[in-house]
Design a protein around this motif. Structure first.
Motif, short mmCIF file in Angstrom:
data_model
loop_
_atom_site.label_atom_id
_atom_site.label_comp_id
_atom_site.label_asym_id
_atom_site.label_seq_id
_atom_site.Cartn_x
_atom_site.Cartn_y
_atom_site.Cartn_z
N ARG A 59 -10.98 -0.57 -17.47
CA ARG A 59 -11.82 -0.17 -16.35
C ARG A 59 -11.04 -0.14 -15.03
O ARG A 59 -11.43 0.57 -14.10
N LEU A 60 -9.95 -0.90 -14.96
CA LEU A 60 -9.14 -0.87 -13.75
C LEU A 60 -8.24 0.36 -13.70
O LEU A 60 -7.87 0.82 -12.63
N GLY A 61 -7.89 0.87 -14.88
CA GLY A 61 -6.96 2.00 -14.94
C GLY A 61 -5.60 1.66 -14.37
O GLY A 61 -4.88 2.52 -13.87
N ASN A 70 0.87 -1.17 0.00
CA ASN A 70 0.00 0.00 0.00
C ASN A 70 0.91 1.23 0.00
O ASN A 70 1.73 1.40 0.91
N ILE A 71 0.80 2.06 -1.02
CA ILE A 71 1.64 3.26 -1.16
C ILE A 71 0.75 4.48 -0.96
O ILE A 71 -0.08 4.80 -1.81
N ARG A 72 0.92 5.14 0.15
CA ARG A 72 0.03 6.25 0.51
C ARG A 72 0.78 7.58 0.48
O ARG A 72 1.79 7.75 1.17
N LEU A 73 0.28 8.50 -0.32
CA LEU A 73 0.81 9.86 -0.36
C LEU A 73 -0.02 10.74 0.56
O LEU A 73 -1.24 10.59 0.62
N HIS A 74 0.62 11.65 1.25
CA HIS A 74 -0.08 12.50 2.21
C HIS A 74 -0.71 13.72 1.55
O HIS A 74 -0.10 14.38 0.70
N PRO A 131 -3.82 2.64 -9.43
CA PRO A 131 -3.78 3.99 -8.87
C PRO A 131 -4.96 4.31 -7.95
O PRO A 131 -4.80 4.98 -6.93
N SER A 132 -6.17 3.88 -8.33
CA SER A 132 -7.36 4.22 -7.53
C SER A 132 -7.29 3.63 -6.13
O SER A 132 -7.91 4.16 -5.20
N ASP A 154 -6.87 13.35 -8.12
CA ASP A 154 -7.20 11.95 -8.38
C ASP A 154 -6.16 11.26 -9.25
O ASP A 154 -6.06 10.03 -9.25
N ARG A 155 -5.39 12.03 -10.01
CA ARG A 155 -4.42 11.45 -10.94
C ARG A 155 -3.00 11.40 -10.38
O ARG A 155 -2.07 11.05 -11.09
N VAL A 156 -2.85 11.72 -9.10
CA VAL A 156 -1.50 11.82 -8.55
C VAL A 156 -0.77 10.48 -8.58
O VAL A 156 0.44 10.42 -8.84
#
Length: 226
Positions: free
Chosen positions: A61-63, A15-19, A117-118, A24-26
């Motif tokens: 659809r998964l992007g 899990n890669i979480r940006l603060h 990404p989502s 939405d495209r980050v």
């Protein structure tokens, strides 16, 4: 009729979480940027790792993105070499015969990944064809690459964690005896959580907290009740 040999493949996830990102495209930008950076980082001992490629999957659809990560050995020219013919330490005359361009690295191993990404989740081949990429190595790579100056300036801080499977959590909480429980909540992306979890996030933001930790210890000789 000879039966086809079974091929063992196991996967794991990060899990890669940006603060504090509302874009939405980050995460799309992040995975493309890491591929464009073309940079390897140390992941421990003499090993280095790099994200080689990142391309969109056919399942639109998964992007999602798919690509490969590479791991290789970083040679240290100051270290001694072993001469198997002499069965001892190689001398200068032996080393004069070695000519390896600096841009060529030995012991290449690669693994495939899918990044969604989502969900800001990266699924990678932990084991395939005798090659293992451990979660520890993957975390080391992403923590190091996210700390690179240009990446940190563009995307800010990131938390990298292993995704625990439901089976592992179920086995823990169904145990007959639990001496202690440690819960650590790292600052998440707001879109990932509902109302109750959002309340926790709000409290963390108000207190300028990066993570929240809670500990439970059972009474002497007793078990906790999850």
């Amino acid at each position: 009729m000879e039966m086809a040999k079974r091929r063992k493949v196991s996967v794991a996830g990060l899990n890669i979480r940006l603060h504090d990102h509302d874009d939405d495209r980050v995460y799309d930008r992040l995975i493309r940027r890491l591929a464009e950076l073309r940079r390897a980082v140390d992941i421990g001992r003499d090993q280095r790792m790099a994200l080689m490629t990142a391309g969109k999957t056919r399942v639109r659809r998964l992007g999602a993105y798919r690509g490969e990560l590479a791991r290789f050995t970083k040679l240290d020219a100051t270290e001694d070499w072993f001469n198997e013919k002499k069965f001892g330490v190689a001398d200068e005359s032996d080393l004069d015969e070695i000519v390896i361009p600096d841009h060529l690295k030995p012991n290449l191993r690669s693994c495939r990944y899918i990044f969604i990404p989502s969900k800001h989740v990266l699924i990678f081949q932990q084991y395939a064809s005798g090659v293992t990429f451990s979660p520890h190595q993957m975390i080391a790579y992403f923590e190091k690459i996210m700390a690179e100056s240009e990446i940190k300036e563009e995307f800010g801080e990131a938390d990298i964690g292993v995704i625990a499977s439901a089976e592992i959590l179920e086995s823990i909480f169904s145990s007959n005896f639990i001496r202690s429980i440690r819960i650590r909540v790292q600052r998440p992306n707001p879109a990932d959580f509902g109302d109750k979890e959002g309340t926790v996030l709000d409290r963390m933001k108000r207190n300028n907290a990066k993570q929240w930790t809670e500990s439970w210890d059972g009474v002497s000789g007793g078990s906790l009740t999850p």
